[in-house]
Enzyme design. Sequence first.
Site, PDB file in Angstrom:
ATOM      1  N   HIS A 134     -17.034   9.291  -8.901  1.00  0.00           N
ATOM      2  CA  HIS A 134     -16.807   7.975  -9.478  1.00  0.00           C
ATOM      3  C   HIS A 134     -17.648   7.770 -10.736  1.00  0.00           C
ATOM      4  CE1 HIS A 134     -14.859   6.127  -5.742  1.00  0.00           C
ATOM      5  NE2 HIS A 134     -15.196   7.346  -5.383  1.00  0.00           N
ATOM      6  N   GLN A 190     -19.701  23.050 -15.638  1.00  0.00           N
ATOM      7  CA  GLN A 190     -18.313  23.447 -15.392  1.00  0.00           C
ATOM      8  C   GLN A 190     -17.449  23.400 -16.637  1.00  0.00           C
ATOM      9  OE1 GLN A 190     -16.304  23.064 -11.588  1.00  0.00           O
ATOM     10  NE2 GLN A 190     -15.059  21.439 -12.489  1.00  0.00           N
ATOM     11  N   HIS A 197     -11.252  23.422  -5.531  1.00  0.00           N
ATOM     12  CA  HIS A 197     -10.957  22.605  -4.350  1.00  0.00           C
ATOM     13  C   HIS A 197      -9.999  21.472  -4.697  1.00  0.00           C
ATOM     14  CE1 HIS A 197     -13.840  20.271  -6.523  1.00  0.00           C
ATOM     15  NE2 HIS A 197     -13.950  19.330  -5.611  1.00  0.00           N
ATOM     16  N   TRP A 212     -10.187  15.562  -8.175  1.00  0.00           N
ATOM     17  CA  TRP A 212      -9.461  15.096  -9.360  1.00  0.00           C
ATOM     18  C   TRP A 212     -10.217  15.383 -10.652  1.00  0.00           C
ATOM     19  CZ3 TRP A 212      -4.908  14.844 -10.843  1.00  0.00           C
ATOM     20  CH2 TRP A 212      -4.494  14.065 -11.935  1.00  0.00           C
ATOM     21  N   ASN A 213     -11.536  15.230 -10.660  1.00  0.00           N
ATOM     22  CA  ASN A 213     -12.292  15.544 -11.870  1.00  0.00           C
ATOM     23  C   ASN A 213     -12.155  17.017 -12.232  1.00  0.00           C
ATOM     24  OD1 ASN A 213     -13.224  12.936 -12.276  1.00  0.00           O
ATOM     25  ND2 ASN A 213     -15.110  13.252 -11.142  1.00  0.00           N
ATOM     26  N   SER A 214     -12.267  17.891 -11.243  1.00  0.00           N
ATOM     27  CA  SER A 214     -12.135  19.327 -11.500  1.00  0.00           C
ATOM     28  C   SER A 214     -10.717  19.674 -11.940  1.00  0.00           C
ATOM     29  CB  SER A 214     -12.505  20.126 -10.245  1.00  0.00           C
ATOM     30  OG  SER A 214     -13.891  20.059  -9.989  1.00  0.00           O
ATOM     31  N   GLU A 252     -10.415  18.724 -15.509  1.00  0.00           N
ATOM     32  CA  GLU A 252     -11.176  19.643 -16.358  1.00  0.00           C
ATOM     33  C   GLU A 252     -10.449  20.964 -16.522  1.00  0.00           C
ATOM     34  OE1 GLU A 252     -15.686  17.910 -15.616  1.00  0.00           O
ATOM     35  OE2 GLU A 252     -15.074  19.760 -14.608  1.00  0.00           O
ATOM     36  N   ASP A 282      -7.806  13.519  -1.286  1.00  0.00           N
ATOM     37  CA  ASP A 282      -6.679  13.587  -2.220  1.00  0.00           C
ATOM     38  C   ASP A 282      -6.414  14.993  -2.718  1.00  0.00           C
ATOM     39  OD1 ASP A 282      -9.162  13.517  -3.585  1.00  0.00           O
ATOM     40  OD2 ASP A 282      -8.152  12.955  -5.442  1.00  0.00           O
ATOM     41  N   GLN A 283      -7.252  15.952  -2.330  1.00  0.00           N
ATOM     42  CA  GLN A 283      -7.144  17.300  -2.879  1.00  0.00           C
ATOM     43  C   GLN A 283      -5.823  17.984  -2.519  1.00  0.00           C
ATOM     44  OE1 GLN A 283     -10.741  19.159  -1.401  1.00  0.00           O
ATOM     45  NE2 GLN A 283     -12.001  17.538  -2.287  1.00  0.00           N
TER      46      GLN A 283
END
Length: 473
Positions: A15, A335, A350, A353-355, A358, A374-375
């Site tokens: 967040h 990252q 995994h 959402w951020n990953s 990116e 959510d993954q």
Amino acid sequence: MKPHFLIVAFPARGHINPALQLAKRLIHDHNSQITFVTTLFAYRSMIIQDLSSLQQNDMSFVPFSDGYDNGLADVADFDYYRAELSRLGSLALAELIAQKSYKCLVYTLGLPWVADVAAEQNIPVALLWVQAAVVFDVVYYYFHGFKEIIQENIENSFFKLSFLNLPHINFTIEDLPTFLDSKNSKFFLVEFFRTQFGKIDEGSNPKILVNTFDELEKEALSSIVGKNLSLIGIGPLVSCNRSLSFDVNDVVLWLNSKKKTTVVYVCFGSIVVLSKAQMEEIGKGLLGFGFPFIWVIREKKVKNDNEIVENDNDEELSCREELEKLGMIVPWCSQIEVLSNESIGCFVTHCGWNSTLEGLVSGVPMVAFPQWVDQTTNAKLIENVWKVGARVKPNEEGVVEGGEIKRCLELVMGLGGKENGVENGEEIRRNSKKWKDLAKEAIMVGGSSHKNLKALISEVSGEVVDNAFSSKV
């Protein structure tokens, strides 16, 4: 006079990171001022590490105590914690608002009480949704007519679902967020989301700022028709450039020594803890594939007499010595810096959402390895909607075997052909580049996300409202 935004972030990295990116964008691209609020522990552990680059004339930080200033390790009752966060946060926020005039209050998912404080103080408010727009739609439909059908068929992972105005996604039960499964360990989060969506339903034309962009989720952003709410794409809220302050270190030097698009990057975020069996299978898969890799394995910590201490790590990988001859195992790395390196050819993720964003922004093909929340939905989007990767398939025990990991790596890296509707490596790389270019265009001057944020500022400042913002429903 610069519009002053008050941003309140739930105390979790998933967040805080996008909220900080939003703050930076409002300052640098839209000439705004920001007061950033989160808990004292989150401020100390996540923000202060890079405070020198964040603190500036137009941005200030105001942490408050949620009663757990040493972290959430001692939280035994999540509902009690949420109640305390609401009570203490509401008092701190009301006191802060009394001291200064703000044009708009933006809060991240999980803090519905912020909307109540904003209403009491007569301040315009917007929710920053830190997950995909598709996830918002799925959860919205769950609470608006789909709960019974989902729970009745939850045991059938292949049961097909069709959500209104999302015909391009053929959902099955296993594609839904795991917290919608009443038998899943994360089902307690349903109440977390129910409260949030209840607050959305109470609002008058509530504005949902979504960490996505129009070109990526056009249908999802406009899926919920006939309802008095607005989903507005303002992302991707990730850095699209390499960090100027990132020091050249062993990881960067090692990456620069490798051929273009030959390195596999493996990272499961800051929360996921994999079983020993799964770790061993990942090791087997990487060794079987035979390409160089960077694998982020966080240093394990255990709780001892109310203190957090380093684990002796008695579960060392049996093949670690062999792995370290082929690649690098590190406890942490930047990252976005790694993904931006031209040696990276694949991202085993995994699907947080951020990953995910990116990976998209960097144009790196992905092997989707979802764990929870959510993954699973993000993995569906990666493989079947955006077609920028392949999703692993666990065995009956829920473990993804080394051979399956090797298969997905070969497919994504261009060593395998198209199978079961999944694109081959060349098509995946082409799609990855397309989304990378579109993501960067969205946040540039004149891009969809830039215009949407500009319109928000115009509205809260009392100026002429940009049609790009006011017409979204």
